[in-house]
Design an enzyme around this catalytic site. Structure first.
Site, short mmCIF file in Angstrom:
data_model
loop_
_atom_site.label_atom_id
_atom_site.label_comp_id
_atom_site.label_asym_id
_atom_site.label_seq_id
_atom_site.Cartn_x
_atom_site.Cartn_y
_atom_site.Cartn_z
N VAL A 185 0.59 -1.06 -0.25
CA VAL A 185 -0.07 -0.05 -0.39
C VAL A 185 0.46 1.29 -0.12
O VAL A 185 -0.15 2.38 -0.55
CB VAL A 185 -1.16 0.09 0.88
CG1 VAL A 185 -2.66 -0.91 0.83
CG2 VAL A 185 -0.45 -0.75 2.50
N ALA B 258 -2.14 4.42 18.36
CA ALA B 258 -1.40 5.45 17.34
C ALA B 258 -1.80 5.83 16.15
O ALA B 258 -2.45 6.01 14.89
CB ALA B 258 -0.45 6.37 17.72
N ARG C 204 -7.59 -13.05 19.27
CA ARG C 204 -7.32 -13.86 20.15
C ARG C 204 -7.44 -12.62 21.79
O ARG C 204 -8.14 -12.88 22.04
CB ARG C 204 -5.55 -13.59 20.80
CG ARG C 204 -4.95 -15.09 20.76
CD ARG C 204 -3.63 -15.04 21.04
NE ARG C 204 -2.72 -13.63 22.00
CZ ARG C 204 -1.95 -12.50 20.48
NH1 ARG C 204 -2.07 -13.63 19.83
NH2 ARG C 204 -1.36 -11.70 20.97
N GLY D 266 -39.01 31.72 34.90
CA GLY D 266 -38.90 30.90 33.71
C GLY D 266 -37.91 29.98 33.18
O GLY D 266 -38.80 28.87 33.47
N ASP E 121 -45.21 33.81 48.36
CA ASP E 121 -45.35 34.21 47.20
C ASP E 121 -46.67 35.18 47.19
O ASP E 121 -47.56 34.12 46.44
CB ASP E 121 -44.98 33.96 46.62
CG ASP E 121 -45.08 33.79 44.55
OD1 ASP E 121 -45.10 35.25 44.41
OD2 ASP E 121 -43.97 33.34 43.71
N HIS F 266 -52.09 35.15 41.23
CA HIS F 266 -52.33 33.61 41.47
C HIS F 266 -53.72 33.72 42.06
O HIS F 266 -54.39 32.75 42.57
CB HIS F 266 -50.71 33.55 42.29
CG HIS F 266 -49.68 32.91 41.22
ND1 HIS F 266 -49.67 32.33 40.59
CD2 HIS F 266 -48.99 33.66 42.07
CE1 HIS F 266 -48.13 32.81 39.91
NE2 HIS F 266 -47.60 33.57 40.80
N ILE G 81 -53.69 31.57 37.58
CA ILE G 81 -52.83 30.77 37.44
C ILE G 81 -51.79 30.16 38.81
O ILE G 81 -51.38 31.18 39.68
CB ILE G 81 -51.68 31.00 36.10
CG1 ILE G 81 -50.29 31.99 36.52
CG2 ILE G 81 -52.42 31.61 35.46
CD1 ILE G 81 -49.68 32.25 36.26
N GLY H 164 -45.22 27.98 39.53
CA GLY H 164 -45.62 27.55 38.33
C GLY H 164 -44.32 26.49 39.81
O GLY H 164 -44.04 25.26 39.24
N GLN I 43 -56.74 -16.76 22.64
CA GLN I 43 -57.25 -16.24 21.85
C GLN I 43 -58.63 -15.23 21.58
O GLN I 43 -58.85 -14.53 20.75
CB GLN I 43 -57.08 -17.20 20.38
CG GLN I 43 -55.58 -17.56 21.10
CD GLN I 43 -55.22 -17.01 19.32
OE1 GLN I 43 -55.08 -15.92 19.15
NE2 GLN I 43 -53.88 -17.38 19.55
#
Ligand SMILES: *[C@@H]1O[C@H](CO)[C@@H](O)[C@H](O)[C@H]1NC(C)=O
Ligand SMILES: *[C@@H]1O[C@H](CO)[C@@H](O)[C@H](O)[C@H]1NC(C)=O
Ligand SMILES: *[C@@H]1O[C@H](CO)[C@@H](O)[C@H](O)[C@H]1NC(C)=O
Ligand SMILES: *[C@@H]1O[C@H](CO)[C@@H](O)[C@H](O)[C@H]1NC(C)=O
Ligand SMILES: *[C@@H]1O[C@H](CO)[C@@H](O)[C@H](O)[C@H]1NC(C)=O
Ligand SMILES: CC(=O)N[C@H]1CO[C@H](CO)[C@@H](O)[C@@H]1O
Length: 723
Positions: free
Chosen positions: A76, A166, A199, A391, A496, A501, A516, A519, A710
């Site tokens: 080669v 290598a 091997r 977020g 909170d 809310h 709402i 989160g 069946q």
């Protein structure tokens, strides 16, 4: 059937084709129309000796089968001669499969220069020379395919093969660049990592599997990679035993080792940060040198801005809490006396009375609302409370959280990001025990300020803790729980008090039909579901959580937590059962350890957890409506419903008495027992999963009289229409 892949009119060069893999490639290519150059030096596998016999034998075999082939006996290293043979015999060259190789092992210490060079010559230089000789033809005809043969000794290392590994990994580097250089001209280069019998593999694999390391199972992969219709380029493909997969290098997200651009990096900085440098949890593939360097530049950009915003703590808040607050929080996130694992959060005298680990997330929003931290970070922006959204959230627990403490939470703005549609402020909140100064938790809240933008700030931050998408498969476990219409009203009492809310007018201004849910409230529900499922309810196994709040939840809606286990990381996504909309996404909980011995889902009794329950209810109605059909089957079936392989519930389909009920048969034994996962039961009932296929794949296990099952088919068919 797709059309047969052919190589008519194509010329394929295979080096080392006198025996083994190379011979198998040559025969396969020739059998599908290719003209093949069968190169072989004729040496044995150690590279000694030379004879023309082996190449000739392969050529003869191809011709006998009606194919076209010529032999070439060059090394080669004389690749030009090999390509010349192709041009002279067939007038062109389309594919080069670099397969020739030799092997001689000893330890690194004993290796001589000559041994190093011999290996590099054949594997690396030889592949290069042969490919280079073909390259001008490829570029000119705008078509070419190259295969380099690497080895798992190169990818993973192997004792005694330093020279070989290598050279073999050298081929990966060569392919990486040739893939880029050839891409525009339709010249694609890929690396093959075959495991053929040797091997080494003899030691690793059991004998019967070892016989499966056949070249015949590898050749079709090479055949496909070289085909004109295959667009793979620059890839490493491992294959053996009739399996193939792609490999690549990944890089951790790493760690910036200095605080600012004027600071130096000391060896101690490196030592202190080492665990972050090598932490592969968020490792990713970088697709090009540009992408790899670009990411580094991003870190520097962040360092520059770090220069201006100093590292000082911006605000401090002190809080006391005791059992009263802990219980209130637990109730706020859906803990219930109906769930035995929840008692520890609800009763101060319970043996294992504990804080639900997400308790400290409370301090993030409280700090952002009760201090001037946001306004200080955004001096030029008029803050409108209805435009401030939570977020994302991250929380890591450093120590077992005390059930009573005075804590100090220190807030720091880490970054302000321009996201186009708004601003994201990253606020770190670390909570310390005032009594001993020990850090209890570290958190990060990402505040999204809708509509504010235009300051043209940076878009990314090194401080960002990424969300992670769940695996593509169906969830491993699903738990559902309905929130109460008063859930937000209750959860507010944790501190909170944002009117969004509770106050319909404020909600309307913010664009919602109704107030709402917080989160973090939904997050608390899912945290409980994950701990119940994967930690046997034990909160001390909780390490950290990360989540993105994708869509709002209205109090009263039903949350469904879908979970996927990946080692100690539990990915989850929370969706609304009523609409199917995902509300918490990209989320995960990291656990110190996973405990799943206790079957979980049935402990949330009173709550509808199993999807199959609804199926059986429908079947029950169906049986009542069609007693004759049921009578025809005249048998008793026991369904053993599992979740994650653990039995969770049992249903009896008693077609002798026309009854469907939970639990075992009321008298006698079932004629057949069907064991099936909850989710698969639903798929089968919906007609999405054929019961026979489910049976063959082991998804449906049947004991007892299989034939009787069946007869169930007709009953199920009628059912499908109803579901
Ligand atoms: C590769 O190196 C080993 C020593 O690590 C040596 O025994 C072997 O002969 C070398 N291979 C060749 C082809 O020289
Ligand atoms: C290989 O070629 C394909 C097709 O042109 C291209 O998409 C890909 O980026 C190339 N690979 C590399 C590593 O350049
Ligand atoms: C840069 O970092 C060094 C070392 O951490 C620190 O002493 C110095 O004050 C920092 N400089 C600025 C401008 O923040
Ligand atoms: C960072 O701070 C140092 C020390 O104040 C200063 O010399 C340097 O110019 C600053 N770099 C940038 C990019 O602002
Ligand atoms: C139910 O399924 C589990 C898990 O496959 C199995 O261990 C158990 O024996 C089954 N029960 C019955 C009654 O078949
Ligand atoms: C990201 C990180 O942990 N950086 C640390 C690297 O080490 C220095 C001290 O050498 C710390 O100050 C940094 O916080």
């Amino acid at each position: 059937m797709p059309e047969q892949l052919r190589y008519d009119g194509r010329v394929v060069v295979v080096t080392g084709a006198g025996a083994g893999l190379g011979r198998t490639y040559a025969l396969l290519f020739a059998s599908r129309g290719a003209s093949v150059v069968v190169n072989d030096l004729g040496s044995n596998r150690h590279g000694d000796g030379s004879s023309t016999a082996s190449a000739d034998a392969v050529v003869q075999e191809i011709r006998q089968n009606g194919g076209k082939a010529v032999a070439n006996y060059d090394s080669v290293l004389n690749g030009a001669n090999i390509i010349k043979t192709a041009i002279e015999a067939f007038g062109r060259v389309d594919v080069v499969v670099n397969n020739a190789g030799i092997l001689r092992d000893t330890s690194f210490m004993k290796m001589t220069d000559a041994q190093w060079d011999a290996i590099h010559d054949v594997h690396l230089k030889g592949s290069m020379k042969t490919t280079q000789a073909a390259w001008p033809y490829f570029i000119k005809q705008k078509y070419g395919r190259v295969i380099f043969t690497s080895s798992n000794s190169g990818l993973y290392g192997n004792f005694g093969q330093s020279n070989y590994s290598a050279a073999k990994l050298g081929l990966v580097g060569l392919a990486n660049t040739l893939a880029i250089e050839g891409a525009k001209k339709n010249v694609y280069t890929n690396v093959l990592v075959p495991t053929a019998g040797s091997r080494l593999t003899e030691d690793i694999l059991p004998p019967d599997l070892h016989d499966q390391l056949k070249p015949d199972l590898i050749a079709p992969v090479v055949f496909w990679l070289c085909h004109e219709s295959c667009a793979e380029n620059g890839s490493i493909i491992e294959t053996a035993l009739g399996w193939a997969g792609k490999c690549h290098l990944v890089r951790s997200s790493g760690c910036v080792l200095r605080q600012n651009l004027s600071a130096n990096v000391t060896p101690e900085n490196v030592q202190e940060n080492w665990s972050k440098v090598i932490d592969m949890t968020s490792a990713k593939r970088l697709n090009s040198i540009q992408e790899a360097t670009g990411e580094l530049l991003g870190f520097i950009e962040n360092l520059q801005s770090e220069n201006s915003s100093s590292n000082k703590v911006d605000q401090v808040l002190t809080n006391n809490y005791n059992y009263h607050d802990i219980i209130l929080y637990a109730l706020g996130v859906g803990a219930t006396v109906q769930e035995p694992n929840d008692i520890r959060y609800l009763y101060e005298n319970a043996d294992e009375f504990a804080v639900l680990p997400t308790f400290y997330v409370l301090y993030g929003p409280i700090g952002c609302m009760s201090t001037s931290i946001l306004q200080d970070a955004l001096p030029n922006i008029q803050l409108d409370p209805t435009r401030i959204l939570h977020g994302e959230q991250y929380l890591e627990v450093c120590k077992q959280l005390p059930t009573e403490a005075t804590v100090e939470t220190r807030f720091k703005v880490q970054d302000v990001l321009d996201k186009g549609k708004g601003i994201v402020v990253l606020v770190q909140h670390d909570t310390y025990n005032v009594a001993d100064g020990e850090k209890l938790s570290t958190g990060q809240i990402s505040i999204f300020i809708v509509g504010a933008s235009g300051f043209e700030g940076k878009r990314t931050s090194i401080h960002t803790i990424p969300t992670v998408d769940p695996p593509a498969r169906k969830p491993d476990v699903t738990v559902t729980q309905q929130t109460s219409v008063d859930q937000a009203a209750l959860y507010r009492l944790n501190g909170d008090f944002n009117p969004l809310h509770i106050d319909a007018n404020v909600a309307a201004i913010a664009g919602y039909q109704k107030p709402i849910l917080h989160g973090l409230c939904s997050l608390g529900f899912s945290t409980r579901h994950v701990l119940h499922t994967y930690a046997a309810g034990d909160p001390s196994l909780f390490k950290s959580i990360k989540a993105r709040f994708a869509k709002p939840v209205m109090p009263g809606q039903t949350l469904r937590t879908d979970m996927w286990r990946n080692s100690n990381r539990i990915h989850f996504q929370t969706s609304l059962v009523e609409t199917g909309v995902p509300v918490v996404t990209g989320a995960y909980i990291d656990l110190w350890d996973v405990k799943t011995e206790v079957p979980r889902a049935n402990l949330c009794s009173g709550k509808e957890n199993l999807q199959s329950d609804a199926i059986f209810a429908t079947i029950g109605e169906q049986v009542k409506l069609n007693p004759d059909q049921a009578k025809k089957v005249n048998a008793v079936f026991l369904y053993n419903i599992t979740v994650g392989g653990k039995p969770i519930s049992e249903w009896t389909l008693d077609l002798k008495n026309g009854e469907v009920h939970k639990g075992k048969p009321k008298s006698g034994k079932a004629d057949a027992t069907l064991t099936v996962e909850d989710t698969d039961m639903v798929e089968i009932a919906l007609g999405k999963l054929n019961p026979q296929i489910a049976f063959m794949r082991g998804k449906l296990k049947i004991t007892g009289n299989i034939m009787l099952t069946q007869k169930l088919k007709t009953l199920m068919e009628t059912n499908k229409a109803k579901l």
